[in-house]
Motif scaffolding. Structure first.
Motif, PDB file in Angstrom:
ATOM      1  N   ARG A 130      67.355  -0.683 -42.392  1.00  0.00           N
ATOM      2  CA  ARG A 130      66.457   0.478 -42.375  1.00  0.00           C
ATOM      3  C   ARG A 130      65.705   0.493 -41.056  1.00  0.00           C
ATOM      4  NH1 ARG A 130      61.215   0.632 -46.107  1.00  0.00           N
ATOM      5  NH2 ARG A 130      60.570  -0.871 -44.511  1.00  0.00           N
ATOM      6  N   LEU A 131      65.820   1.604 -40.355  1.00  0.00           N
ATOM      7  CA  LEU A 131      65.013   1.845 -39.158  1.00  0.00           C
ATOM      8  C   LEU A 131      64.048   2.942 -39.542  1.00  0.00           C
ATOM      9  CD1 LEU A 131      68.061   2.108 -36.745  1.00  0.00           C
ATOM     10  CD2 LEU A 131      66.530   0.143 -36.924  1.00  0.00           C
ATOM     11  N   SER A 132      62.755   2.697 -39.417  1.00  0.00           N
ATOM     12  CA  SER A 132      61.800   3.755 -39.739  1.00  0.00           C
ATOM     13  C   SER A 132      60.938   4.020 -38.510  1.00  0.00           C
ATOM     14  CB  SER A 132      60.984   3.408 -40.983  1.00  0.00           C
ATOM     15  OG  SER A 132      60.515   2.083 -40.957  1.00  0.00           O
ATOM     16  N   LEU A 133      61.015   5.255 -38.051  1.00  0.00           N
ATOM     17  CA  LEU A 133      60.446   5.626 -36.746  1.00  0.00           C
ATOM     18  C   LEU A 133      59.078   6.272 -36.882  1.00  0.00           C
ATOM     19  CD1 LEU A 133      63.715   7.365 -35.510  1.00  0.00           C
ATOM     20  CD2 LEU A 133      63.036   4.976 -35.136  1.00  0.00           C
ATOM     21  N   SER A 134      58.348   6.281 -35.793  1.00  0.00           N
ATOM     22  CA  SER A 134      57.107   7.055 -35.727  1.00  0.00           C
ATOM     23  C   SER A 134      57.140   7.851 -34.426  1.00  0.00           C
ATOM     24  CB  SER A 134      55.881   6.145 -35.745  1.00  0.00           C
ATOM     25  OG  SER A 134      55.596   5.677 -34.436  1.00  0.00           O
ATOM     26  N   GLU A 135      56.110   8.671 -34.236  1.00  0.00           N
ATOM     27  CA  GLU A 135      56.060   9.499 -33.037  1.00  0.00           C
ATOM     28  C   GLU A 135      55.854   8.651 -31.775  1.00  0.00           C
ATOM     29  OE1 GLU A 135      54.208   9.733 -35.668  1.00  0.00           O
ATOM     30  OE2 GLU A 135      52.143   9.270 -35.087  1.00  0.00           O
TER      31      GLU A 135
ATOM     32  N   ASP B 153      59.840  -0.165 -37.862  1.00  0.00           N
ATOM     33  CA  ASP B 153      59.569  -0.588 -39.245  1.00  0.00           C
ATOM     34  C   ASP B 153      58.313   0.120 -39.761  1.00  0.00           C
ATOM     35  OD1 ASP B 153      60.119  -1.968 -41.549  1.00  0.00           O
ATOM     36  OD2 ASP B 153      59.252  -3.867 -40.874  1.00  0.00           O
ATOM     37  N   ASN B 154      58.213   1.393 -39.424  1.00  0.00           N
ATOM     38  CA  ASN B 154      57.001   2.159 -39.778  1.00  0.00           C
ATOM     39  C   ASN B 154      56.881   2.467 -41.267  1.00  0.00           C
ATOM     40  OD1 ASN B 154      55.431   3.045 -37.175  1.00  0.00           O
ATOM     41  ND2 ASN B 154      57.601   3.103 -36.658  1.00  0.00           N
ATOM     42  N   ALA B 155      57.974   2.310 -42.018  1.00  0.00           N
ATOM     43  CA  ALA B 155      57.861   2.491 -43.464  1.00  0.00           C
ATOM     44  C   ALA B 155      57.195   1.267 -44.098  1.00  0.00           C
ATOM     45  CB  ALA B 155      59.234   2.733 -44.087  1.00  0.00           C
ATOM     46  N   ALA B 156      57.250   0.134 -43.387  1.00  0.00           N
ATOM     47  CA  ALA B 156      56.555  -1.069 -43.867  1.00  0.00           C
ATOM     48  C   ALA B 156      55.068  -0.928 -43.588  1.00  0.00           C
ATOM     49  CB  ALA B 156      57.111  -2.314 -43.183  1.00  0.00           C
ATOM     50  N   THR B 157      54.757  -0.644 -42.346  1.00  0.00           N
ATOM     51  CA  THR B 157      53.377  -0.322 -41.973  1.00  0.00           C
ATOM     52  C   THR B 157      53.394   0.270 -40.569  1.00  0.00           C
ATOM     53  OG1 THR B 157      51.083  -1.094 -41.990  1.00  0.00           O
ATOM     54  CG2 THR B 157      52.685  -2.507 -40.869  1.00  0.00           C
ATOM     55  N   THR B 158      52.281   0.915 -40.212  1.00  0.00           N
ATOM     56  CA  THR B 158      52.205   1.551 -38.899  1.00  0.00           C
ATOM     57  C   THR B 158      51.102   0.899 -38.066  1.00  0.00           C
ATOM     58  OG1 THR B 158      50.637   3.148 -39.772  1.00  0.00           O
ATOM     59  CG2 THR B 158      52.961   3.811 -39.760  1.00  0.00           C
ATOM     60  N   LYS B 159      51.193   1.134 -36.782  1.00  0.00           N
ATOM     61  CA  LYS B 159      50.135   0.691 -35.873  1.00  0.00           C
ATOM     62  C   LYS B 159      48.946   1.634 -36.057  1.00  0.00           C
ATOM     63  CE  LYS B 159      49.426   0.406 -30.880  1.00  0.00           C
ATOM     64  NZ  LYS B 159      50.086   0.640 -29.594  1.00  0.00           N
ATOM     65  N   MET B 160      47.744   1.093 -36.109  1.00  0.00           N
ATOM     66  CA  MET B 160      46.582   1.983 -36.262  1.00  0.00           C
ATOM     67  C   MET B 160      46.391   2.833 -35.017  1.00  0.00           C
ATOM     68  SD  MET B 160      43.577   0.002 -38.264  1.00  0.00           S
ATOM     69  CE  MET B 160      42.465   1.365 -38.034  1.00  0.00           C
ATOM     70  N   SER B 161      45.979   4.075 -35.241  1.00  0.00           N
ATOM     71  CA  SER B 161      45.711   4.951 -34.101  1.00  0.00           C
ATOM     72  C   SER B 161      44.347   4.609 -33.514  1.00  0.00           C
ATOM     73  CB  SER B 161      45.737   6.417 -34.534  1.00  0.00           C
ATOM     74  OG  SER B 161      44.650   6.690 -35.394  1.00  0.00           O
ATOM     75  N   ARG B 162      44.174   4.918 -32.228  1.00  0.00           N
ATOM     76  CA  ARG B 162      42.873   4.706 -31.569  1.00  0.00           C
ATOM     77  C   ARG B 162      41.794   5.448 -32.340  1.00  0.00           C
ATOM     78  NH1 ARG B 162      41.999   0.381 -29.339  1.00  0.00           N
ATOM     79  NH2 ARG B 162      39.855   1.116 -29.328  1.00  0.00           N
ATOM     80  N   ARG B 163      42.127   6.662 -32.753  1.00  0.00           N
ATOM     81  CA  ARG B 163      41.138   7.496 -33.441  1.00  0.00           C
ATOM     82  C   ARG B 163      40.689   6.854 -34.757  1.00  0.00           C
ATOM     83  NH1 ARG B 163      41.874  13.652 -35.316  1.00  0.00           N
ATOM     84  NH2 ARG B 163      39.896  13.509 -36.407  1.00  0.00           N
ATOM     85  N   ALA B 164      41.646   6.257 -35.459  1.00  0.00           N
ATOM     86  CA  ALA B 164      41.293   5.602 -36.721  1.00  0.00           C
ATOM     87  C   ALA B 164      40.407   4.384 -36.463  1.00  0.00           C
ATOM     88  CB  ALA B 164      42.556   5.198 -37.465  1.00  0.00           C
ATOM     89  N   ILE B 165      40.755   3.602 -35.446  1.00  0.00           N
ATOM     90  CA  ILE B 165      39.949   2.405 -35.132  1.00  0.00           C
ATOM     91  C   ILE B 165      38.541   2.831 -34.746  1.00  0.00           C
ATOM     92  CG2 ILE B 165      39.690   0.480 -33.513  1.00  0.00           C
ATOM     93  CD1 ILE B 165      42.805   0.398 -33.376  1.00  0.00           C
ATOM     94  N   GLU B 166      38.445   3.852 -33.895  1.00  0.00           N
ATOM     95  CA  GLU B 166      37.122   4.299 -33.449  1.00  0.00           C
ATOM     96  C   GLU B 166      36.297   4.874 -34.596  1.00  0.00           C
ATOM     97  OE1 GLU B 166      38.037   6.667 -30.014  1.00  0.00           O
ATOM     98  OE2 GLU B 166      38.653   4.829 -28.972  1.00  0.00           O
ATOM     99  N   ALA B 167      36.977   5.497 -35.551  1.00  0.00           N
ATOM    100  CA  ALA B 167      36.256   6.053 -36.698  1.00  0.00           C
ATOM    101  C   ALA B 167      35.681   4.946 -37.584  1.00  0.00           C
ATOM    102  CB  ALA B 167      37.196   6.941 -37.518  1.00  0.00           C
TER     103      ALA B 167
ATOM    104  N   ALA C 268      46.718   4.402 -46.672  1.00  0.00           N
ATOM    105  CA  ALA C 268      46.352   4.746 -45.295  1.00  0.00           C
ATOM    106  C   ALA C 268      47.240   4.106 -44.233  1.00  0.00           C
ATOM    107  CB  ALA C 268      44.895   4.353 -45.031  1.00  0.00           C
ATOM    108  N   HIS C 269      47.722   2.887 -44.496  1.00  0.00           N
ATOM    109  CA  HIS C 269      48.420   2.183 -43.403  1.00  0.00           C
ATOM    110  C   HIS C 269      49.823   2.718 -43.138  1.00  0.00           C
ATOM    111  CE1 HIS C 269      51.181  -0.738 -45.541  1.00  0.00           C
ATOM    112  NE2 HIS C 269      50.443  -0.319 -46.556  1.00  0.00           N
ATOM    113  N   LYS C 270      50.248   3.688 -43.930  1.00  0.00           N
ATOM    114  CA  LYS C 270      51.554   4.296 -43.661  1.00  0.00           C
ATOM    115  C   LYS C 270      51.436   5.484 -42.699  1.00  0.00           C
ATOM    116  CE  LYS C 270      53.500   1.736 -46.975  1.00  0.00           C
ATOM    117  NZ  LYS C 270      54.350   0.569 -46.710  1.00  0.00           N
ATOM    118  N   PHE C 271      50.204   5.876 -42.375  1.00  0.00           N
ATOM    119  CA  PHE C 271      50.043   6.976 -41.415  1.00  0.00           C
ATOM    120  C   PHE C 271      49.018   6.603 -40.333  1.00  0.00           C
ATOM    121  CE2 PHE C 271      47.900   8.220 -45.453  1.00  0.00           C
ATOM    122  CZ  PHE C 271      46.570   8.204 -45.049  1.00  0.00           C
TER     123      PHE C 271
END
Lengths: 144, 399
Positions: B354-359, B10-24, B204-207
């Motif tokens: 709808r299935l919305s994928l991420s890497e 469900d990545n089109a709804a929102t994505t999981k935050m990346s470690r890099r984003a959290i650390e930033a 931002a939360h979509k990437f």
């Protein structure tokens, strides 16, 4: 809070009385595909008693759960008692439905009444039409 | 209770935050908490970080830092873009706006508001394949057109629109062109200068960035109308103390996404294509949206004879988190306006997935989805009177 009560989820995931009764004594169908829910109820009636009941439903989780609960509530009961089943009683038995899903319980009430009407019509039994209308609780959008 | 490993699709709804984003983000919540408007050196360090983030984001989309305005997200950016362009148009007596029938509600509802103020809104037909052409835009532009607002990619059905062609048409005709790029930013290569985009919204939360932060890019020389009055932040165009942790997180996430864009797109679109091929085998199903020009992670289907909410609930039970355009999932009586816009009848639009994928998704995830989704659909069809009627020929199949 979850969208649905545990009871709704139980009846949705493990629906009771799903299926078809061949040569049913009464069949009722309400709702329409455009609105996204159709409920069909089959009754087997012996001496005024609902000896078996099955349903088929196209619809959301609460529509399936309402069908399941309603069929359980009328199985083995006299027809006269089934006609008294209100949508509120179905919703309460499910530990409540979200406000915008209440129409699913209305569909269940209507489907039973429609099946009983079919039974009355087939057998030439006279009835009071008021008893078979769902009155003011009628689903406003599915009867169009 | 048995716990099922969840597959997040469900990545089109929102994505999981990346470690890099959290650390930033962390430094600007802990030690470097100062207000970028403060004159002391801690404040100035915060200001430097704010401007560095602005530069990073500008670089990612081919803009100049002075053209980047931080907002609370995509919806605010859409609102401000549309209301600003409308205000510019109104001053010149131009009150015709062109958009499409399948925009996000942040655009649709703002356009409805403008209609009440006397603007004429023309929504272009998106056809059955869920796309439009630059020729349609060119044909619709009039002397009094003040704005063309067309999304970069559709959030529900994944179609990617011919933005560079539309941008060229709009620039030639001197009409402001806004694009809602919320689903595209970080997933597709965007260059506002090359694509002749005047205004662009992103979130931002979509990437893999934080929620509650976004950007309105506005080309130099186009005056913005303020939605929020107050201090002089964002060059006087968006008041309120800047959410520096979120801004820093967004910059890190977008730069990460842009650095890995091609690699991620290749991986995700391979997963997408496996799903599309596999789900197409389900009888009486249909892919929604443009089959060729498509977001790397979007899989959108309609399945006849079933309803989307019950499908989602049962998929959740087996560990698949997805979404649907069914009425029951929106809390309204009508199914998604996007599915209706591409001509799906109501009864079919109710049965969408709808299935919305991420890497972060894997081939194993696809295996599980291709095993479970057909099974759940078959189960629901088995209890559907609509499906039964179609099987025996009492009703006609639509798909």
């Amino acid at each position: 809070m979850a969208l649905y009560s545990e009871k709704v989820m139980d009846h949705f995931k493990n629906p009771r009385n799903v299926g078809v009764i061949e040569n049913a004594d009464g069949v009722g169908e309400v709702g329409n595909a455009k609105c996204g829910d159709i409920m069909r109820i089959y009754l087997k009636i012996d001496n005024g008693i609902i000896t078996d009941v099955k349903f088929e439903t196209f619809g959301c989780g609460s529509a399936i759960a309402s069908s399941s609960m309603a069929t359980e509530m009328i199985k083995g009961k006299p027809v006269s008692e089934a006609l008294k089943l209100s949508n509120k009683a179905v919703a309460e038995a499910l530990d409540g439905l979200p406000a915008y899903k209440m129409h699913c319980s209305v569909l269940a009430e209507e489907a039973i009444k429609s099946a009983v009407k079919d039974y009355y019509d087939k057998n030439g039994i006279a009835y009071d039409p008021c008893e078979l209308s769902c009155g003011e609780t009628c689903c406003p959008h599915c009867n169009g | 209770m048995e716990t099922v490993k969840m597959i997040y699709a469900d990545n089109a709804a929102t994505t999981k935050m990346s470690r890099r984003a959290i650390e930033a983000m962390l430094p600007y919540m802990a030690d470097n908490f100062a207000n970028p408007s403060s004159l002391h050196s801690a404040g100035q360090r915060a200001k430097d970080a704010l401007e560095a983030s602005r530069e990073t984001i500008a670089d990612c989309i081919g803009a100049s830092p002075k053209e980047i305005y931080f907002t609370s997200g995509g919806s605010e950016a859409d609102n401000q873009a549309l209301l600003s362009a409308a205000a510019i148009g109104a001053k010149k007596g131009k009150k015709h706006i062109i958009s499409t029938a399948f925009e996000h509600h942040a655009v649709i509802h703002t356009l409805e508001k403008l209609e009440k103020q006397g603007f004429e809104v023309e929504l272009l037909d998106v056809h059955s394949h869920g796309n439009i052409s630059a020729e349609q835009v060119a044909a619709a532009i009039r002397e009094d057109t003040c704005l063309v607002s067309i999304m970069y990619a559709n959030n529900e059905i994944g179609s990617v629109l011919p933005i560079a062609d539309i941008g060229r048409v709009c620039r030639e005709r001197g009409v402001i062109f806004h694009t809602d790029a919320v689903q595209a930013a970080g997933h597709l290569k965007i260059n506002v200068a090359e694509e002749k985009i005047d205004m662009l919204s992103l979130s931002a939360h979509k990437f893999h960035g934080p929620k509650g932060i976004g950007v309105l890019y506005c080309r130099r020389g186009i005056p913005l109308t303020n939605l929020i009055e107050g201090g002089a932040q964002e060059r006087g165009k968006r008041a309120g103390t800047e959410n520096l942790p979120a801004i820093a997180g967004m910059a890190a996430a977008l730069s990460d996404a842009c650095d890995n864009l091609e690699k991620n797109a290749a991986k995700v679109s391979a997963l997408r294509d496996r799903l599309i091929v596999g789900l197409s085998k389900i009888p009486h199903s249909a892919l929604n949206g443009d089959p060729v020009n498509r977001l790397p992670g979007n899989v959108s289907f309609c399945f006849e004879g079933i309803e989307g909410e019950s499908l989602l609930l049962l998929l959740d039970e087996v560990g698949i988190e997805a979404s649907s355009g069914s009425a029951c999932t929106s809390g309204s009586l009508d199914p998604s306006h996007v599915l209706l816009a591409i001509g799906r009848p109501h009864e079919v639009a109710h049965g969408s997935l709808r299935l919305s994928l991420s890497e972060e998704n894997t081939d194993e995830d696809v295996d599980v989805m291709l095993r479970e989704i057909p099974r759940v659909i078959e189960y629901l069809r088995g209890m559907s009177p609509l499906w039964q009627d179609k099987l025996v020929g009492k009703k006609e199949f639509v798909l």
